[in-house]
Design a protein around this motif. Structure first.
Motif, PDB file in Angstrom:
ATOM      1  N   ASP A 123      23.233  95.741  58.580  1.00 29.77           N
ATOM      2  CA  ASP A 123      23.327  95.390  60.003  1.00 29.77           C
ATOM      3  C   ASP A 123      22.145  94.516  60.432  1.00 29.77           C
ATOM      4  N   LEU A 124      20.952  94.824  59.924  1.00 34.25           N
ATOM      5  CA  LEU A 124      19.773  94.011  60.239  1.00 34.25           C
ATOM      6  C   LEU A 124      19.988  92.567  59.793  1.00 34.25           C
ATOM      7  N   GLU A 126      22.811  90.980  59.168  1.00 30.05           N
ATOM      8  CA  GLU A 126      23.879  90.314  59.928  1.00 30.05           C
ATOM      9  C   GLU A 126      23.447  90.033  61.365  1.00 30.05           C
ATOM     10  N   ALA A 127      22.684  90.955  61.956  1.00 27.78           N
ATOM     11  CA  ALA A 127      22.224  90.740  63.334  1.00 27.78           C
ATOM     12  C   ALA A 127      21.276  89.556  63.400  1.00 27.78           C
ATOM     13  N   THR A 128      20.439  89.403  62.392  1.00 22.35           N
ATOM     14  CA  THR A 128      19.495  88.279  62.401  1.00 22.35           C
ATOM     15  C   THR A 128      20.244  86.968  62.210  1.00 22.35           C
ATOM     16  N   GLY A 131      21.760  86.204  65.395  1.00 23.27           N
ATOM     17  CA  GLY A 131      20.736  85.726  66.322  1.00 23.27           C
ATOM     18  C   GLY A 131      20.453  84.249  66.124  1.00 23.27           C
ATOM     19  N   ALA A 155      19.524  88.663  71.743  1.00 32.29           N
ATOM     20  CA  ALA A 155      20.407  89.176  70.690  1.00 32.29           C
ATOM     21  C   ALA A 155      19.676  90.231  69.859  1.00 32.29           C
ATOM     22  N   GLY A 156      18.417  89.995  69.568  1.00 30.42           N
ATOM     23  CA  GLY A 156      17.650  90.949  68.762  1.00 30.42           C
ATOM     24  C   GLY A 156      17.392  92.246  69.500  1.00 30.42           C
ATOM     25  N   ALA A 158      19.038  93.472  71.979  1.00 30.18           N
ATOM     26  CA  ALA A 158      20.297  94.191  72.228  1.00 30.18           C
ATOM     27  C   ALA A 158      20.677  95.067  71.036  1.00 30.18           C
ATOM     28  N   GLY A 159      20.290  94.626  69.845  1.00 27.26           N
ATOM     29  CA  GLY A 159      20.581  95.410  68.647  1.00 27.26           C
ATOM     30  C   GLY A 159      19.523  96.465  68.353  1.00 27.26           C
ATOM     31  N   TYR A 161      16.354  95.768  67.589  1.00 24.89           N
ATOM     32  CA  TYR A 161      15.454  95.295  66.535  1.00 24.89           C
ATOM     33  C   TYR A 161      14.117  94.839  67.109  1.00 24.89           C
ATOM     34  N   TYR A 206      13.826  89.241  62.659  1.00 23.76           N
ATOM     35  CA  TYR A 206      13.982  90.564  63.262  1.00 23.76           C
ATOM     36  C   TYR A 206      13.491  91.611  62.256  1.00 23.76           C
TER      37      TYR A 206
END
Ligand code: MG
Ligand code: MG
Length: 274
Positions: A123-124, A126-128, A131, A155-156, A158-159, A161, A206
């Motif tokens: 998830d980290l 994919e989130a980055t 972002g 975006a960061g 919100a997750g 991070y 992130y």
């Protein structure tokens, strides 16, 4: 001083970006358990030179390699080494640049080694990545620089991070690092206006923990202070009237993310039309 590029200069930068994209694809395929980061670096340098390009980082302020390879809690600027053997579950950040016709491309990616990473780590990563695309799709004519910064930070956060503030993006062109600095945080609607021909390296970082970083005794390797894992994605992007042109897009990514479906690869016509 912010330097806008002509269509011909963007064409050179796209050629540099294509070399960087090819390098990343080669390194990604080779980044397996048991391989050292020095081996990846040798592969990358060969790929760049075979394409008649020059590594951007090698010799930059004395950096000794083609790649920055940063593993796990290392955030950026890790030095490839025969002693760093990748293991199952490692998080490898690969950052690289190449020069063609005197113009740089700069891009980073985060690869999970093997297939045993936890969902939190996936998830980290994919989130980055998300972002990065949230930020770069704000690189539009008429906007302001911190529209990009704000999208990355929001975006960061919100997750949940950590959003690293001590490193970030930058202008790019004849020099690897040009004005303006592109922070990964801040309120939107501020900073320089985004105009056609502006070229930016956009690069969110992130972490799974706090955002604070420190530099190791080698004077290069940046790690998270709390030891948390971090991820890093970067593209070199040109602001054009047709939207952001991702000059370092790999083969599985859109070069023109805001183009109409089927109208991808609009090329320089779109730039000159503006
Ligand atoms: Mg980079
Ligand atoms: Mg960069």
């Amino acid at each position: 001083m912010i330097v806008r590029k002509s269509p011909a200069e963007l064409e050179s930068m796209a050629r540099a970006g294509a070399v960087v994209a090819a390098l990343h694809e080669v390194v990604r395929a080779a980044a397996q358990p048991g391989v050292s980061t020095a081996e990846l670096d040798a592969l990358a340098e060969r790929e760049v030179r075979n394409r008649r390009a020059v590594p951007s980082f090698k010799g930059y302020r004395g950096f000794p390699a083609t790649l920055c390879t940063s593993v796990n809690d290392q955030v950026v600027h890790g030095i490839p080494s025969p002693d760093v053997i990748l293991r199952e579950g490692d998080l490898l950040k690969v950052d690289a640049g190449a020069v063609v016709d005197g113009y740089h491309g700069d891009s980073a990616a985060t690869w999970i080694i093997g297939d045993s990473a936890s969902d939190a780590v996936r998830d980290l990563v994919e989130a980055t990545r998300a972002g990065l695309w949230a930020g770069l799709t704000r690189a539009r004519v008429g906007g302001r620089l911190t529209d990009v910064s704000s999208a990355i930070e929001q975006a960061g956060l919100a997750g949940g991070y950590g959003v690293v503030r001590e490193y970030g993006g930058h202008g790019i062109g004849r020099a690897l690092h040009e004005d303006p600095r592109v922070p990964n945080y801040g309120r939107s609607g501020r900073g320089p206006r985004l105009v056609a021909g502006l070229t930016l390296a956009i690069e969110p970082l992130y972490s799974l923990g706090e955002d604070a970083t420190e530099v190791l005794a080698d004077d290069w390797t940046v790690v998270t202070v709390d030891g948390s894992l971090s991820a890093h994605w970067e593209h070199t992007v040109a602001v054009t009237p047709a939207g952001p042109w991702v000059l370092t897009a790999r083969s599985d990514e859109p070069a023109w993310p805001l183009a109409e479906p089927g109208a991808d690869a609009r090329g320089l016509d779109a730039v000159e039309a503006g």
